[in-house]
Design an enzyme around this catalytic site. Sequence first.
Site, mmCIF file in Angstrom:
data_model
loop_
_atom_site.group_PDB
_atom_site.id
_atom_site.type_symbol
_atom_site.label_atom_id
_atom_site.label_comp_id
_atom_site.label_asym_id
_atom_site.label_seq_id
_atom_site.Cartn_x
_atom_site.Cartn_y
_atom_site.Cartn_z
ATOM 1 C CG HIS A 211 -2.108 -0.937 0.996
ATOM 2 N ND1 HIS A 211 -3.371 -0.683 1.506
ATOM 3 C CD2 HIS A 211 -2.203 -2.118 0.333
ATOM 4 C CE1 HIS A 211 -4.186 -1.675 1.164
ATOM 5 N NE2 HIS A 211 -3.491 -2.560 0.466
ATOM 6 C CG HIS B 187 -5.126 -11.631 -2.445
ATOM 7 N ND1 HIS B 187 -6.299 -11.312 -3.101
ATOM 8 C CD2 HIS B 187 -4.672 -10.466 -1.910
ATOM 9 C CE1 HIS B 187 -6.526 -10.013 -2.983
ATOM 10 N NE2 HIS B 187 -5.558 -9.485 -2.261
#
Length: 727
Positions: free
Chosen positions: A96, A259
């Site tokens: 992020h 993920h």
Amino acid sequence: MDKKECGFSIDDFLYAVEGGNTISKWWPHRLNLKILQQNNPDLVPFDKNFNYREEFSKLDYFELKEDIRRIMRESQEWWPADYGHYGPLFIRMAWHSAGTYRIIDGKGGANGGNQRFAPVNSWPDNVNLDRARRLLWPVKKKYGNKISWADLMILAGNVALEDMGFKTIGFGGGREDIWEPEIDTYWGPETEWLADMRHSEEGKIKGPLAAVQMGLIYVNPEGPNGEPDVLGAAKDIKESFGKMGMSIEETVALIAGGHTFGKCHGAADPSKYLGPEPEAAPIEQQGLGWKNSYGTGKGKDTITSGLEGAWTPTPIKWDNSFLRILFKYEWNLQKSPAGAWQWVAVNPDREDLVPDAHIPGKYHPPIMLTTDLALKLDPELSEVSKRFLEDPEYFRDAFAKAWFKLTHRDLGPKWRYLGPEVPEEDFIWQDPIPEINYQLIDQDDIKNLKEKILKSDATVTELVYTAWSAASTFRKSDRRGGVNGGRIALEPQISWEVNKTHVPKVLKILNEIKEDFNKQSSDKKVSLADLIVLAGCAAVEEAIKRAGFDIQVPFRPGRNDTTQELTDIKSFSFLEPVADGFRNYIKPECDIPEEYLLIDKADQLNLTVPQMCVLVGGLRVLGANYDSTDYGVFTDNVGTLSNDFFVNLLDMSIVWKPVRVNNRDIFEGYDRKTGDLVYRGTRVDLIFGSNSELRAQAEFYAQDDNREKFIRDFVEAWDKVMNLDIT
């Protein structure tokens, strides 16, 4: 009076929290020159001679990595680690931090460590990343100035991957911290979190933005605007990641690889149980936001995105289980305990059940997000996903390279990378330039080459225009562009409209001089890139002599030429200027006020307000205008470096009248007495007499006692721009 009063009201001190913006409230469209004054040296606590590159070289790099690894494995009571390991949290933090990058303007990204500041630190997509940085504080405290927050956050993501069994391809340091929020980055028009006013009628994200909603890093994991539309999510993924500069293969690798680790957190409704974000949190929370009042507020009761669950049965181990499980099962649409749309595996096998992150012996079915299912159901994404599923080593390699690109895209050319783990391989997105394998020119060569250049058919105006055209492609946001590499002679730059003026003629002359010089038998050579700068410097020196001064323009060799094969045409197309106020250029279809675009260009060139002023004023009298127009050429001595631009702009014997020429605001200056047309200018030209702050600068440089000062300041600013990409 029983109650004592201080004699003031809170209104008397609103300036302390409004950041001095009261003037902008009165005149919201006035130029914001604060953009050119960010990270003022008075704000930075380092000593004036502090050099981060030197400090980083003193770092015990591998001891630092070991300390990060130890921190990841030591769960803290105040914020318990999922599965006893903070690795997935650190990967999310690094992702992020870097994932805000967008290729159109090069802004966002990890460089600067802006995740620590508003608004990014308070985005809903960054919930609980404040905890990740607090977990790293003991490491930052220990290593101090030797490692920036910007570098530490990315390195922590790398170490996390490695500690969970993944082999990265390396790490490059060199990101220097900022000390205040970035005010030059446009994050979108919305005024509420997760609002969406950024899409066109055709559904495309407008402008440079890459994220689909305000406060997100890229896409909404629940689907477009929170609706579980898988194919709509696929469309968002391709556009959003594409505007981050990622290919389809890189996009799939990043989603599937990321993920593989960790879980989502949605124990309860965030709108009901989460307190305000860090920038709005009460003072006693000490910068930590999103205080959770549900249950214990942590561990099994954690609320982050509102989604709940993990993707794989091995959430702290690298393997191929994300893709295996994605394609193995059918998926039911359900809502999480927090009310967020997600997908749950239908009748999962026992070995595919996901262990609870905090309760031993408890298991859950794996989940997928709407955006995850896009990797399976969208034909283009699915083709890549299946290839990765069938070839785990290929997937590993693709993720390693995509992760490195994600986390290093805005660091700039490879020579800026620091540390012992910089990979040897060059990547096309790094805009590679071959290493110099010849002897550089010396002072005698420089003198002789200058003489040849000035005796050629190229004028001062043409030489200055070409050097500026090459150098001004630089953008500080991601350190791309500039003269080095000589890419102005390659596609796409050679075909840009703004470069059709003067550039082809000058490049032909300089290439002939280069070939002639390089024919000599010694190992000494000169690159086209160096010649472009040298020619510009020689022209400026000649213009100074014409003004009656003897001032040297610095020149340092060391640039090399690259090749068309090492130049990504699509990627470089984003560096084409919409406008360049320094050359009085704007694309006809652009309807943004030109002075706004001038400030943005000056910011990308890392200029101060005075530097911007002297460069505009100097380039005008040198005649360095696109299409050789006379706009802003307020002098009778074109090609002589003087302060005439400012002197004549401020001359009260001239009255200015607006006209429209080819859909552009042009201003005609008439002699008040005779009514004769004297000069013509653009919005960029006249703003230096209109805006009060810029007029103060113009008045300073128009003074009789500052004629030499103007020239010296121009030379300093010129030298800065010519060397932005090698310093």
